[in-house]
Design a protein around this motif. Sequence first.
Motif, PDB file in Angstrom:
ATOM      1  N   MET A  25       0.826  -1.186   0.000  1.00 33.30           N
ATOM      2  CA  MET A  25       0.000   0.000   0.000  1.00 33.30           C
ATOM      3  C   MET A  25       0.864   1.239   0.000  1.00 33.30           C
ATOM      4  O   MET A  25       1.861   1.335   0.674  1.00 33.30           O
ATOM      5  N   SER A  26       0.474   2.210  -0.740  1.00 35.60           N
ATOM      6  CA  SER A  26       1.129   3.505  -0.728  1.00 35.60           C
ATOM      7  C   SER A  26       0.071   4.527  -0.365  1.00 35.60           C
ATOM      8  O   SER A  26      -1.040   4.485  -0.870  1.00 35.60           O
ATOM      9  N   VAL A  49      -1.931  -4.766   1.970  1.00 34.52           N
ATOM     10  CA  VAL A  49      -1.396  -5.332   0.732  1.00 34.52           C
ATOM     11  C   VAL A  49      -0.409  -4.337   0.122  1.00 34.52           C
ATOM     12  O   VAL A  49      -0.767  -3.188  -0.155  1.00 34.52           O
ATOM     13  N   ALA A  50       0.821  -4.777  -0.060  1.00 35.21           N
ATOM     14  CA  ALA A  50       1.848  -3.923  -0.669  1.00 35.21           C
ATOM     15  C   ALA A  50       1.474  -3.642  -2.119  1.00 35.21           C
ATOM     16  O   ALA A  50       0.685  -4.362  -2.727  1.00 35.21           O
ATOM     17  N   ALA A  51       2.053  -2.585  -2.675  1.00 35.71           N
ATOM     18  CA  ALA A  51       1.845  -2.251  -4.085  1.00 35.71           C
ATOM     19  C   ALA A  51       3.144  -2.488  -4.846  1.00 35.71           C
ATOM     20  O   ALA A  51       4.222  -2.126  -4.360  1.00 35.71           O
ATOM     21  N   PHE A  82       5.279  -0.396   0.828  1.00 34.93           N
ATOM     22  CA  PHE A  82       4.387  -0.720   1.935  1.00 34.93           C
ATOM     23  C   PHE A  82       4.565   0.332   3.024  1.00 34.93           C
ATOM     24  O   PHE A  82       5.585   0.366   3.709  1.00 34.93           O
TER      25      PHE A  82
END
Lengths: 198, 231
Positions: free
Chosen positions: A1-2, B197-199, B215
């Motif tokens: 997530m950013s 959830v990372a991008a 993240f």
Amino acid sequence: MSLASDDRSAEGRGGLNRPPLQATASQTAGPYWHLIDFPEWADLLRSNGPNAAIAGERITLLGTVTDGDGAPCPDAMVEIWQADPEGRYDGDFHGFGRCATDQAGRFRFLTLKPGAVRAEGNAFQAPHVVVSLFARGLLKQLVTRLYFAGEPLNEQDPVLSAVPPDRRGTLIARPEGDGAWRLDMRLQGEGEMVFLEI
Amino acid sequence: MSYRLPAPETQPPYDAPDYGSTHKRHPKQPLIRIAQTLSETSAPRMRPSLYETTHNLAKGPGWEAQGERITVAGRVLDEDGRPVPGAMVEVWQANAAGRYNHERDQHDAPLDPNFKGEGRIFTDAEGWYRYTTIRPGAYPWRNHHNAWRPVHIHYSLFGAGFAQRLITQMYFPGDPLLPLDPIFNCVPDPAARQRLVAAFDLEVTEPEYALGYRFDIVLRGRDATPMENPA
């Protein structure tokens, strides 16, 4: 997530009382957190550690972590945070420790007994240690405190006073001799420990 | 000063029926709300001189782990968007085959002698952290029939106050196991789940070396107004 910077605008808050961002969700530490277990961290007085030169009353904090069946929790992470013997958090004493429970659910810390910590106004909190529990099956930490039996300040401590008298005992460690203090922590059921929302 | 309570729907409950390990480990009595004191608003000053850093979990002198190399970068902020500098971030994870370097992990997948799966970094003055590792594998667990954990990296963070202490997990985008995972889905708010959830991030990606993921992590913010009914 950013996190996009526009999320921080007032419009992105979803209401006046909402902060611009929301705290990240907690998730369980799981059963394999021991990859970040360094057993020496349970000894706050270790000779090569930050507190080796600090004077005070040496104590052992020990106990067990058990579940709703009274069975040991053999995979819990116990963390402590405490003041120095003068009751200060801003001195040289590094009052942090971490201990993995063993197969019998036991934990054990070596530390210095904390002093009374300043509270609101001119009042003092009784000497205490903040305790956090992480484990498989805990989606977020459980936070509690360990107090010492027989401390006169226990009677007027603001946190102990918020706990119903019949449950206060779950926060009070008992002396076992040789500087050892025992506090058993039951997560659920009979004698369930008091946990705090902080 | 005290730290604001997180919005309830953004955090998982203690009692989560779909996650079996919670059954006997959640307190049945309600938590007792207390007013924060110095004991909650102060925190240990973690620093690299006391806690050695490991920026690369994938490679060291004379060894290199098997798997797809990745770099993960992000910022640690509080709820008001302020960077949290000097935050200690611990990470741990399974290897590329989905097995932890842990004696109790008996999953029949190969161990990688060159992968311990543990690292520690500190955020810089702007709250940034960055490390390189290998993409972990999914692995089975015994929560229910044919249960598999989605690919994830565990995170442990220390902020400026002990009330900000956080342990969480970072997931990977597009993982088909996410909708099936009771631990991920214990977080009630779908948006809060998605923030775990990372991008994929081409700017973090290192050419000819490692795919990059972003993240960001948010710790509890400071409350401007005192509690109404302090203990």
